[in-house]
Design a protein around this motif. Structure first.
Motif, mmCIF file in Angstrom:
data_model
loop_
_atom_site.group_PDB
_atom_site.id
_atom_site.type_symbol
_atom_site.label_atom_id
_atom_site.label_comp_id
_atom_site.label_asym_id
_atom_site.label_seq_id
_atom_site.Cartn_x
_atom_site.Cartn_y
_atom_site.Cartn_z
ATOM 1 N N PHE A 88 38.845 42.324 42.201
ATOM 2 C CA PHE A 88 39.576 43.270 41.357
ATOM 3 C C PHE A 88 39.518 42.847 39.896
ATOM 4 C CE2 PHE A 88 43.420 44.384 39.056
ATOM 5 C CZ PHE A 88 43.546 45.738 39.291
ATOM 6 N N ARG A 89 39.790 41.586 39.644
ATOM 7 C CA ARG A 89 39.772 41.096 38.250
ATOM 8 C C ARG A 89 38.382 41.254 37.640
ATOM 9 N NH1 ARG A 89 42.940 35.719 40.213
ATOM 10 N NH2 ARG A 89 45.100 36.483 39.987
ATOM 11 N N ASN A 90 37.354 40.981 38.420
ATOM 12 C CA ASN A 90 35.990 41.112 37.900
ATOM 13 C C ASN A 90 35.675 42.561 37.529
ATOM 14 O OD1 ASN A 90 35.616 38.365 38.321
ATOM 15 N ND2 ASN A 90 34.737 38.650 40.362
ATOM 16 N N CYS A 91 36.138 43.503 38.345
ATOM 17 C CA CYS A 91 35.908 44.917 38.043
ATOM 18 C C CYS A 91 36.798 45.395 36.901
ATOM 19 C CB CYS A 91 36.152 45.765 39.292
ATOM 20 S SG CYS A 91 34.914 45.530 40.578
ATOM 21 N N TYR A 92 38.015 44.871 36.836
ATOM 22 C CA TYR A 92 38.905 45.288 35.759
ATOM 23 C C TYR A 92 38.370 44.824 34.407
ATOM 24 C CZ TYR A 92 43.208 47.218 33.953
ATOM 25 O OH TYR A 92 44.102 48.025 33.291
ATOM 26 N N ARG A 93 37.717 43.677 34.381
ATOM 27 C CA ARG A 93 37.113 43.231 33.117
ATOM 28 C C ARG A 93 36.013 44.202 32.679
ATOM 29 N NH1 ARG A 93 37.148 39.224 29.746
ATOM 30 N NH2 ARG A 93 38.723 38.144 30.982
ATOM 31 N N VAL A 94 35.252 44.723 33.620
ATOM 32 C CA VAL A 94 34.255 45.737 33.276
ATOM 33 C C VAL A 94 34.953 46.961 32.674
ATOM 34 C CG1 VAL A 94 32.481 47.294 34.178
ATOM 35 C CG2 VAL A 94 32.653 44.953 35.059
ATOM 36 N N PHE A 95 36.018 47.406 33.328
ATOM 37 C CA PHE A 95 36.759 48.553 32.818
ATOM 38 C C PHE A 95 37.291 48.302 31.409
ATOM 39 C CE2 PHE A 95 41.033 50.575 32.479
ATOM 40 C CZ PHE A 95 40.604 51.890 32.343
ATOM 41 N N ALA A 96 37.709 47.073 31.136
ATOM 42 C CA ALA A 96 38.304 46.747 29.837
ATOM 43 C C ALA A 96 37.285 46.675 28.710
ATOM 44 C CB ALA A 96 39.058 45.422 29.936
ATOM 45 N N THR A 97 36.018 46.488 29.040
ATOM 46 C CA THR A 97 35.014 46.232 28.008
ATOM 47 C C THR A 97 33.889 47.256 27.930
ATOM 48 O OG1 THR A 97 33.758 44.809 29.523
ATOM 49 C CG2 THR A 97 35.417 43.742 28.136
ATOM 50 N N ALA A 98 33.645 47.993 29.013
ATOM 51 C CA ALA A 98 32.407 48.776 29.101
ATOM 52 C C ALA A 98 32.374 49.967 28.158
ATOM 53 C CB ALA A 98 32.172 49.242 30.533
ATOM 54 N N ASP A 99 33.529 50.503 27.759
ATOM 55 C CA ASP A 99 33.487 51.642 26.830
ATOM 56 C C ASP A 99 32.851 51.244 25.511
ATOM 57 O OD1 ASP A 99 36.059 50.168 26.502
ATOM 58 O OD2 ASP A 99 36.356 51.584 24.868
#
Length: 243
Positions: A158-169
């Motif tokens: 979850f944390r690994n995917c949430y980091r993607v969500f936090a940065t990918a935009d």
């Protein structure tokens, strides 16, 4: 003549079940697919170092060419990546509750949520549920199902995917103008994270993208107002087919 295929991509920490109300409304006209993203549901965990590219290419393996892609939250960023890098898969693009070009203040808010997920995962889940459902009138059954899904996550994944969500935009921002398929951006009027301003930014960044803000709704549009999501998806597909 085969029916058009609609592919539904879910948000971080969720799984395909969040799409059930919307999928039920689309199934009479379209072939509906709702794959689990890497790190979610029936898919394997997302390892450290997971990127938006990893999530998108994993999803791409199950998407037929010429599909109508509908992404929610993290799934919207995955859908935008596919429209950029695997355009043969994407006939239309609908971004539901999508972030876009976060301001420094907005970026700090999402990183604060990421820090909470690292220090107190249970508190992060509770905060998400309040942010998504408070005052929406969504029934206790759906809130409970969503909570159970969130709490069942592999925490590191979850944390690994949430980091993607936090940065990918930020990674997507310079190339959004290259997404030329017919597109629609939709969010809730009272969504505190994927705000109406972000939806308007996304619509302005894409060459052929409309924007819609659904009154009286928050983040979980596919659960709170599935009919609104289905109407926008259907209208976009109809308009693109007619054109």
């Amino acid at each position: 003549m085969s029916r058009p295929t609609v592919v539904l991509l879910h948000g971080v920490g969720l799984d395909r079940t969040m799409w059930e109300p919307t999928a039920d409304l689309l199934a009479d006209r379209f072939t509906v697919l709702a794959p689990d993203l890497l790190g979610h549901g029936r898919n394997g965990p997302a390892p450290a170092g997971t990127t938006l590219e990893h999530l998108a290419l994993d999803a791409a393996a199950g998407i037929p060419p010429g599909s109508h892609i509908v992404g929610f939250s993290l799934g919207a960023l995955v859908a935008q990546y596919l429209a950029l890098h695997r355009p043969e898969l994407v006939a239309t693009l609908t971004s539901v509750s999508s972030v876009c070009r976060r301001t420094p203040e907005e970026r700090e808010q999402v990183f604060e949520r990421l820090r909470l997920a690292h220090t107190d995962f249970d508190a992060a889940v509770s905060a998400s549920l309040r942010r998504w459902f408070a005052g929406t009138g969504v029934g206790a059954e759906w809130v409970g199902r969503t909570e159970a899904t969130l709490r069942a996550n592999d925490v590191e994944s979850f944390r690994n995917c949430y980091r993607v969500f936090a940065t990918a935009d930020a990674d997507l921002a310079p190339d959004l103008h290259r997404i030329t398929v017919p597109a629609m951006a939709v969010t809730g009027e009272d969504d505190p994270g994927s705000t109406p301003d972000m939806t308007r930014r996304l619509a302005a960044a894409l060459p052929d993208c409309g924007a819609a803000v659904v009154p009286g709704t928050r983040h979980m549009l596919p659960v709170q107002r599935p009919e609104a999501v289905a109407e926008h998806v259907t209208a976009l597909i109809g308009d693109s087919t007619h054109a």
